[in-house]
Design a protein around this motif. Structure first.
Motif, PDB file in Angstrom:
ATOM      1  N   ASN A 137      57.983  39.456  44.906  1.00 62.65           N
ATOM      2  CA  ASN A 137      56.852  39.461  43.972  1.00 62.65           C
ATOM      3  C   ASN A 137      56.236  38.052  43.941  1.00 62.65           C
ATOM      4  O   ASN A 137      56.893  37.065  44.317  1.00 62.65           O
ATOM      5  CB  ASN A 137      57.317  39.866  42.569  1.00 62.65           C
ATOM      6  N   ILE A 138      54.974  37.954  43.493  1.00 63.06           N
ATOM      7  CA  ILE A 138      54.281  36.674  43.297  1.00 63.06           C
ATOM      8  C   ILE A 138      53.618  36.723  41.931  1.00 63.06           C
ATOM      9  O   ILE A 138      52.911  37.685  41.608  1.00 63.06           O
ATOM     10  CB  ILE A 138      53.223  36.406  44.388  1.00 63.06           C
ATOM     11  N   ASN A 139      53.829  35.679  41.139  1.00 67.59           N
ATOM     12  CA  ASN A 139      53.270  35.620  39.781  1.00 67.59           C
ATOM     13  C   ASN A 139      51.890  34.951  39.816  1.00 67.59           C
ATOM     14  O   ASN A 139      51.787  33.736  40.010  1.00 67.59           O
ATOM     15  CB  ASN A 139      54.207  34.825  38.866  1.00 67.59           C
ATOM     16  N   GLN A 187      51.262  45.866  47.687  1.00 69.03           N
ATOM     17  CA  GLN A 187      51.116  45.920  46.240  1.00 69.03           C
ATOM     18  C   GLN A 187      50.862  44.525  45.642  1.00 69.03           C
ATOM     19  O   GLN A 187      50.049  44.358  44.726  1.00 69.03           O
ATOM     20  CB  GLN A 187      52.391  46.523  45.603  1.00 69.03           C
ATOM     21  N   VAL A 188      51.555  43.524  46.203  1.00 72.58           N
ATOM     22  CA  VAL A 188      51.442  42.144  45.666  1.00 72.58           C
ATOM     23  C   VAL A 188      50.058  41.557  45.930  1.00 72.58           C
ATOM     24  O   VAL A 188      49.447  40.937  45.051  1.00 72.58           O
ATOM     25  CB  VAL A 188      52.550  41.247  46.271  1.00 72.58           C
ATOM     26  N   LYS A 189      49.552  41.750  47.122  1.00 68.95           N
ATOM     27  CA  LYS A 189      48.282  41.126  47.521  1.00 68.95           C
ATOM     28  C   LYS A 189      47.118  41.541  46.634  1.00 68.95           C
ATOM     29  O   LYS A 189      46.418  40.685  46.070  1.00 68.95           O
ATOM     30  CB  LYS A 189      47.988  41.440  48.985  1.00 68.95           C
ATOM     31  N   CYS A 201      57.163  38.655  53.437  1.00 68.66           N
ATOM     32  CA  CYS A 201      56.881  39.715  52.468  1.00 68.66           C
ATOM     33  C   CYS A 201      56.591  40.968  53.280  1.00 68.66           C
ATOM     34  O   CYS A 201      55.579  41.034  54.004  1.00 68.66           O
ATOM     35  CB  CYS A 201      55.693  39.336  51.582  1.00 68.66           C
ATOM     36  N   TYR A 215      47.030  42.821  43.652  1.00 67.90           N
ATOM     37  CA  TYR A 215      47.224  42.408  42.256  1.00 67.90           C
ATOM     38  C   TYR A 215      46.955  40.906  42.097  1.00 67.90           C
ATOM     39  O   TYR A 215      46.278  40.477  41.146  1.00 67.90           O
ATOM     40  CB  TYR A 215      48.647  42.747  41.811  1.00 67.90           C
ATOM     41  N   PHE A 216      47.457  40.108  43.036  1.00 63.84           N
ATOM     42  CA  PHE A 216      47.239  38.658  42.980  1.00 63.84           C
ATOM     43  C   PHE A 216      45.758  38.332  43.070  1.00 63.84           C
ATOM     44  O   PHE A 216      45.227  37.506  42.321  1.00 63.84           O
ATOM     45  CB  PHE A 216      48.006  37.975  44.120  1.00 63.84           C
ATOM     46  N   THR A 226      55.921  45.846  50.202  1.00 63.55           N
ATOM     47  CA  THR A 226      55.768  44.969  49.030  1.00 63.55           C
ATOM     48  C   THR A 226      54.404  44.276  49.053  1.00 63.55           C
ATOM     49  O   THR A 226      53.712  44.196  48.029  1.00 63.55           O
ATOM     50  CB  THR A 226      56.885  43.911  49.003  1.00 63.55           C
ATOM     51  N   TRP A 227      54.015  43.770  50.224  1.00 60.44           N
ATOM     52  CA  TRP A 227      52.759  43.009  50.358  1.00 60.44           C
ATOM     53  C   TRP A 227      51.540  43.867  49.992  1.00 60.44           C
ATOM     54  O   TRP A 227      50.568  43.379  49.431  1.00 60.44           O
ATOM     55  CB  TRP A 227      52.632  42.471  51.779  1.00 60.44           C
TER      56      TRP A 227
END
Length: 431
Positions: free
Chosen positions: A110-112, A71-73, A64, A75-76, A68-69
């Motif tokens: 992305n990660i859900n 933003q993803v981190k 990742c 939020y997760f 991207t990371w």
């Protein structure tokens, strides 16, 4: 010479094929077996295990990129309250990339976080099912909180605001109850929470005799922060703990497995303190109620006894008169019996004396006659045994060395004998 291409050209050809044949991204279910962050990028090792076992049936590497990371981190972590770590089930959106220099990788777009939350819920249900199958799910409910629960063992972070609120609530209670609180510090969130809380329980167990109950408290936070309280090992330790365990680790909307198996579950640390104060207040109320009942019963009994004494006091003169009459009659009857008995005894004694006065002379005369007759018989017997009488009848008596000779075999030749007759003695020698 055979036609050939360079490695870079070959890799570029593979990259073109992959970008052409796999142009889209895919949502993929996988378990993160290893993850590391380097220079803002996050590198992952993904696996898929055979259902019901720990045997991997598929492996892949994924990356990742930093843009991207970043933003993803956050939020997760905001949604789940967890860091992306090994052991989590993830739903990742990935696309294929083949770089001529670095080779093939799945690139994470992305990660859900909702998928991870759902997987955690499924695991919660499995843990609950297993606890019920082991028969330990309701063990804590069977324990009784001591009436005077004052010695409290607290498992919490030492710096947590919830612990301070708990202590303040106990110390400033409206009844003035004094509680003895001992803190057993533990990590209350994250991967180390389970192991840290179990270690605190082990320490409390060694001081079981001086502890009334255990309180596990933590402040609020995201629902997923409770994941450390949804583990099988921690639930088993609490379920089998010999002291009542009270939990105040979440808000009203949150309930962990630890809350479910605990003796008592309250919303917050301050609610846990209020529960303990209320429990002790209930004990005080029971004591005061019992005291009041005892006072009423004692007063009623004293009133009954007072009335009884009054009745007895009023009856004492009459009763005393009756008792005196009965005793006088009893004494009079006894005197009469004694008088009659003495008279009868005296009459019998007089009659006996009269009989003895008549019988004694007769008995003496009989006794004198019997003794006189006996003396005559003894005199005759003595006379018949007199040696001089025997000598007068012509008998003689032979002596040896002053002793009467009764057996001639006792004599030896030469022994000197003396024979006594009526008219004199004769000396002789045995030949």
């Amino acid at each position: 010479m055979q036609q050939h291409i360079s490695l870079y050209e070959l890799n570029s050809l593979v990259a073109n094929v992959i970008s052409t044949t796999i142009p889209h991204s895919y949502w993929v279910e996988a378990e993160l077996s290893e993850g590391r962050e380097n220079r803002g990028h996050f590198y992952m090792e993904l696996i898929q295990k055979e259902e019901g076992t720990n045997t991997p049936i598929a492996r892949a590497s994924a990356k990742c990129w930093r843009t991207t990371w970043s933003q993803v981190k956050p939020y997760f972590e905001k949604i789940t309250g967890l860091q992306v770590r090994a052991g989590l089930k993830l739903l990742l959106q990935v696309h294929a990339q083949f770089h001529p220099q670095y080779g093939f990788s799945w690139i994470v777009d992305n990660i859900n976080p909702e998928y991870t939350m759902g997987d955690m819920a499924r695991r919660r249900q499995e843990i609950i099912r297993q606890l019920k199958a082991e028969g330990v799910f309701d063990l804590q409910k069977e324990l009784r909180l001591p009436l005077f629960a004052r010695h409290i063992a607290v498992i919490s972070s030492e710096t947590a605001a919830g612990y301070g609120d708990f202590c303040n609530q106990l110390e400033n209670n409206e009844y003035g109850f004094a509680f003895d609180v001992t803190l057993f510090p533990a990590i209350m969130q994250g991967e180390q929470a389970e192991r840290s809380i179990i270690a605190a329980l082990d320490a409390i167990n060694k001081r079981e005799e001086e502890t009334d109950c255990v309180v596990i408290i933590r402040g609020g936070g995201a629902t997923a922060d409770l994941s450390g309280f949804d583990t099988l090992q921690l639930a088993e330790n609490v379920a089998n703990f010999p002291l009542p365990v009270i939990t105040g680790i979440g808000h009203e909307r949150d309930e962990s497995i630890l809350d479910m198996i605990a003796h008592t579950r309250v919303k917050t640390p301050t609610a846990a303190a209020a529960f303990l104060v209320g429990h002790l207040a209930g004990t005080l109320q029971r004591i005061e109620t019992a005291q009041e009942r005892l006072s009423i019963r004692t007063r009623e009994r004293m009133e009954r006894e007072h009335l009884r004494l009054q009745r007895l006091s009023a009856n004492i003169p009459t009763l005393f008169s009756l008792v005196r009459q009965r005793q006088e009659m009893r004494i009079e009857r006894k005197l009469q019996r004694i008088t009659v008995a003495v008279a009868e005894r005296q009459t019998k004694g007089t009659h006996r004396l009269e009989m003895l006065a008549t019988a004694i002379p007769q008995a003496l005369q009989r006794n004198f006659a019997e003794r006189r007759h006996r003396l005559e018989m003894l005199s005759q017997r003595a006379e018949s045994l007199d040696p001089d009488r025997l000598l007068r009848l012509g008998y003689s008596i032979t002596y040896y060395d002053g002793q009467i000779v009764r057996n001639p075999r006792q004599l030896r030749t030469g022994d000197r004998l003396t024979t006594k007759t009526e008219k004199g003695c004769v000396e002789s020698t045995v030949v």
